[in-house]
Design a protein around this motif. Structure first.
Motif, mmCIF file in Angstrom:
data_model
loop_
_atom_site.group_PDB
_atom_site.id
_atom_site.type_symbol
_atom_site.label_atom_id
_atom_site.label_comp_id
_atom_site.label_asym_id
_atom_site.label_seq_id
_atom_site.Cartn_x
_atom_site.Cartn_y
_atom_site.Cartn_z
ATOM 1 N N LYS A 32 2.655 34.846 81.698
ATOM 2 C CA LYS A 32 2.904 33.613 80.938
ATOM 3 C C LYS A 32 4.332 33.629 80.351
ATOM 4 N N ALA A 33 4.719 34.789 79.823
ATOM 5 C CA ALA A 33 6.069 34.916 79.245
ATOM 6 C C ALA A 33 7.140 34.705 80.319
ATOM 7 N N MET A 34 6.904 35.279 81.508
ATOM 8 C CA MET A 34 7.892 35.119 82.586
ATOM 9 C C MET A 34 7.972 33.662 83.054
ATOM 10 N N GLU A 35 6.831 32.969 83.028
ATOM 11 C CA GLU A 35 6.850 31.553 83.423
ATOM 12 C C GLU A 35 7.709 30.740 82.457
ATOM 13 N N ILE A 36 7.580 31.038 81.162
ATOM 14 C CA ILE A 36 8.401 30.334 80.156
ATOM 15 C C ILE A 36 9.880 30.602 80.434
ATOM 16 N N LEU A 37 10.214 31.867 80.661
ATOM 17 C CA LEU A 37 11.632 32.246 80.791
ATOM 18 C C LEU A 37 12.242 31.773 82.113
ATOM 19 N N THR A 38 11.500 31.867 83.203
ATOM 20 C CA THR A 38 12.067 31.392 84.482
ATOM 21 C C THR A 38 12.208 29.866 84.444
ATOM 22 N N GLY A 39 11.264 29.216 83.765
ATOM 23 C CA GLY A 39 11.355 27.754 83.611
ATOM 24 C C GLY A 39 12.648 27.380 82.902
ATOM 25 N N LEU A 40 12.941 28.079 81.806
ATOM 26 C CA LEU A 40 14.172 27.790 81.060
ATOM 27 C C LEU A 40 15.404 28.137 81.895
ATOM 28 N N GLY A 41 15.321 29.284 82.567
ATOM 29 C CA GLY A 41 16.449 29.711 83.410
ATOM 30 C C GLY A 41 16.767 28.666 84.471
ATOM 31 N N ASP A 42 15.721 28.115 85.095
ATOM 32 C CA ASP A 42 15.934 27.092 86.130
ATOM 33 C C ASP A 42 16.557 25.828 85.532
ATOM 34 N N ILE A 43 16.050 25.405 84.376
ATOM 35 C CA ILE A 43 16.591 24.183 83.746
ATOM 36 C C ILE A 43 18.078 24.354 83.428
ATOM 37 N N TYR A 44 18.443 25.522 82.899
ATOM 38 C CA TYR A 44 19.832 25.716 82.441
ATOM 39 C C TYR A 44 20.737 26.385 83.479
ATOM 40 N N GLY A 45 20.227 26.558 84.686
ATOM 41 C CA GLY A 45 21.086 27.059 85.763
ATOM 42 C C GLY A 45 21.396 28.546 85.692
ATOM 43 N N ALA A 46 20.495 29.340 85.094
ATOM 44 C CA ALA A 46 20.716 30.799 85.053
ATOM 45 C C ALA A 46 20.496 31.381 86.446
ATOM 46 N N GLU A 47 21.275 32.405 86.774
ATOM 47 C CA GLU A 47 21.099 33.036 88.094
ATOM 48 C C GLU A 47 20.257 34.293 88.016
ATOM 49 N N LYS A 48 20.242 34.887 86.801
ATOM 50 C CA LYS A 48 19.505 36.166 86.674
ATOM 51 C C LYS A 48 19.079 36.402 85.229
ATOM 52 N N PHE A 49 18.331 37.467 85.037
ATOM 53 C CA PHE A 49 17.938 37.899 83.694
ATOM 54 C C PHE A 49 18.854 39.024 83.227
ATOM 55 N N THR A 50 18.936 39.172 81.894
ATOM 56 C CA THR A 50 19.554 40.378 81.339
ATOM 57 C C THR A 50 18.576 40.962 80.313
ATOM 58 N N PRO A 51 18.572 42.285 80.144
ATOM 59 C CA PRO A 51 17.694 42.877 79.123
ATOM 60 C C PRO A 51 18.170 42.485 77.715
ATOM 61 N N VAL A 52 17.225 42.332 76.801
ATOM 62 C CA VAL A 52 17.599 42.086 75.400
ATOM 63 C C VAL A 52 17.284 43.327 74.570
ATOM 64 N N GLN A 53 18.054 43.475 73.487
ATOM 65 C CA GLN A 53 17.872 44.647 72.613
ATOM 66 C C GLN A 53 16.912 44.371 71.472
ATOM 67 N N SER A 54 16.733 43.083 71.139
ATOM 68 C CA SER A 54 15.786 42.759 70.062
ATOM 69 C C SER A 54 15.380 41.304 70.169
#
Ligand code: F3S
Length: 391
Positions: free
Chosen positions: A21-43
């Motif tokens: 579910k979390a990945m669906e939220i994030l890939t959805g946002l990434g697609d809307i805003y034209g992100a090409e990849k993920f990066t790790p977050v520290q917090s």
């Protein structure tokens, strides 16, 4: 978006329902805003914790995530709740609100988040360093992290911040990229207006900048604010605009490291007329049942200063519980108690049910509180500098 093998497994459900579910939220946002990849977050820092803003839908979403096995994978803090988790009964908070609120906090605790219940996570153990990628919601904390600390975060919503907390990832776009972090408008405040040294003027300036340049990266010239003033400035900008980053030449970290970032094509001035325009818009009444300070939550420095001032009116100060517990602050708290100043933890004047508790007007020195308290708390607001409110 281009996903790694592991990210594909997370999205397909191989790592559990909550992660999917979390990945669906994030890939959805990434697609809307034209992100090409993920990066790790520290917090991560998650807002929308108060039952008054989350509502039953928010409560159900969080409890469902817990049932589906959600666990945070990076240090995660959470925003203020609707009540002081220890003294809610004494505060007069209705029982139904408290019961639901406690369920929300329990759910975050179950996921492994640190329930600091504060909008200044950077002062209570969740302090990112310059250049770190993070996923924070709470607009005042986002702008502080981006501008004053030089970290990199979107202005997340509560679900996407939680999704990043669970996956440890954020899609790369917006303020995560160098090209979106340059100043776009230079603001020239009249330095005489800022001679007094408090935070009120900075809050007003921030609100004016947000209202007039809502999508910008402002560069604030002529000023050298302290951390409390930077906190007030950013909170003001993020209230009236969608601003998540500002620079101050020779003060904020990216401006110091790379002065060209402060070169802009557009300029604007801020003087008495603009100042009074904001004050006139936000100040609704000259009377207040109580004075509520600490929006964003008060820092150690602000408490120390208040403890040395004459206080005649009834004052509540909203602070993080972690600061309330600090043994080295005992004397300060004793002085504040002698002045009948009440320390209220875990919540704030905007997300607590003030009208249900019998208050109809509050005095505030924060533009953010002045804007949101009438909308969310159903109270009138007297918006004025600290000195004028407490006497
Ligand atoms: Fe914090 Fe509440 Fe103000 S969450 S920024 S004190 S509105």
């Amino acid at each position: 978006m281009e996903l790694t093998k592991e990210q594909e497994k997370m999205l397909s459900g191989e790592r559990g329902k909550a992660v999917q579910k979390a990945m669906e939220i994030l890939t959805g946002l990434g697609d809307i805003y034209g992100a090409e990849k993920f990066t790790p977050v520290q917090s991560a820092h998650v807002s929308g914790v108060s039952i008054r803003t989350a509502g039953d839908a928010g409560l159900n979403f969080i409890e469902e995530m817990v049932e589906e096995g959600a666990k945070v994978t990076v240090p995660t803090t959470i925003n203020p709740a609707a009540l002081d988790l220890r003294d809610w009964d004494e505060m007069g908070v209705p029982e139904e609100i408290s019961r639901k609120q406690i369920r929300i906090i329990d759910a975050y605790r179950e996921m492994g988040a640190d329930p600091v219940c504060s909008c200044i996570p950077y002062l209570v153990g969740n302090e990112p360093s310059q250049g770190q990628h993070i996923a924070w919601s709470e607009s005042s904390a986002v702008i502080y992290a981006n501008s004053v600390l030089g970290a990199r975060t979107h202005r997340e919503g509560a679900p996407s911040a939680l999704a990043s907390a669970v996956t440890g990832l954020t899609p790369v776009y917006g303020y995560h990229l160098d090209e979106n972090r340059s100043g776009s408008v230079g603001i020239r405040p009249d330095p005489d207006l800022f001679a007094g040294g408090g935070t009120f003027q900075f809050s007003v300036l921030g609100y004016w900048v947000g209202a007039n340049f809502p999508e910008s990266v402002p560069v604030i010239e002529n000023l050298h604010p302290n951390p409390e003033q930077e906190k007030a400035l950013g909170a003001g900008m993020a209230t009236s605009g969608a601003i998540a980053l500002y620079h101050i030449p020779r003060v904020t970290p990216e401006a110091k490291e790379n002065p060209e970032i402060c070169e802009t094509d557009e300029e604007a001035s801020f003087g008495t007329e603009e100042f009074e325009e904001v004050r006139g818009e936000l100040d609704q009444t000259s009377e207040a049942d109580i004075v509520c300070l600490g929006c964003p939550h008060a820092s150690e420095e602000e408490l120390r200063r208040l403890s040395c001032m004459d206080v005649e009116n009834e004052v509540w100060v909203h602070i993080p519980r972690k600061l309330r517990k600090r043994p080295d602050m005992k004397e300060v708290y004793q002085r504040l108690r002698e002045k009948s100043v009440k320390l209220v933890c875990d919540t704030c004047m905007v997300v607590s049910p003030l009208s249900e508790m019998g208050y109809s007007s509050i005095g505030v020195n924060s533009a953010k509180a002045a804007y949101y308290a009438p909308l969310l708390g159903d109270v009138e607001v007297h918006f004025a500098p600290l000195e004028g409110l407490i006497k």
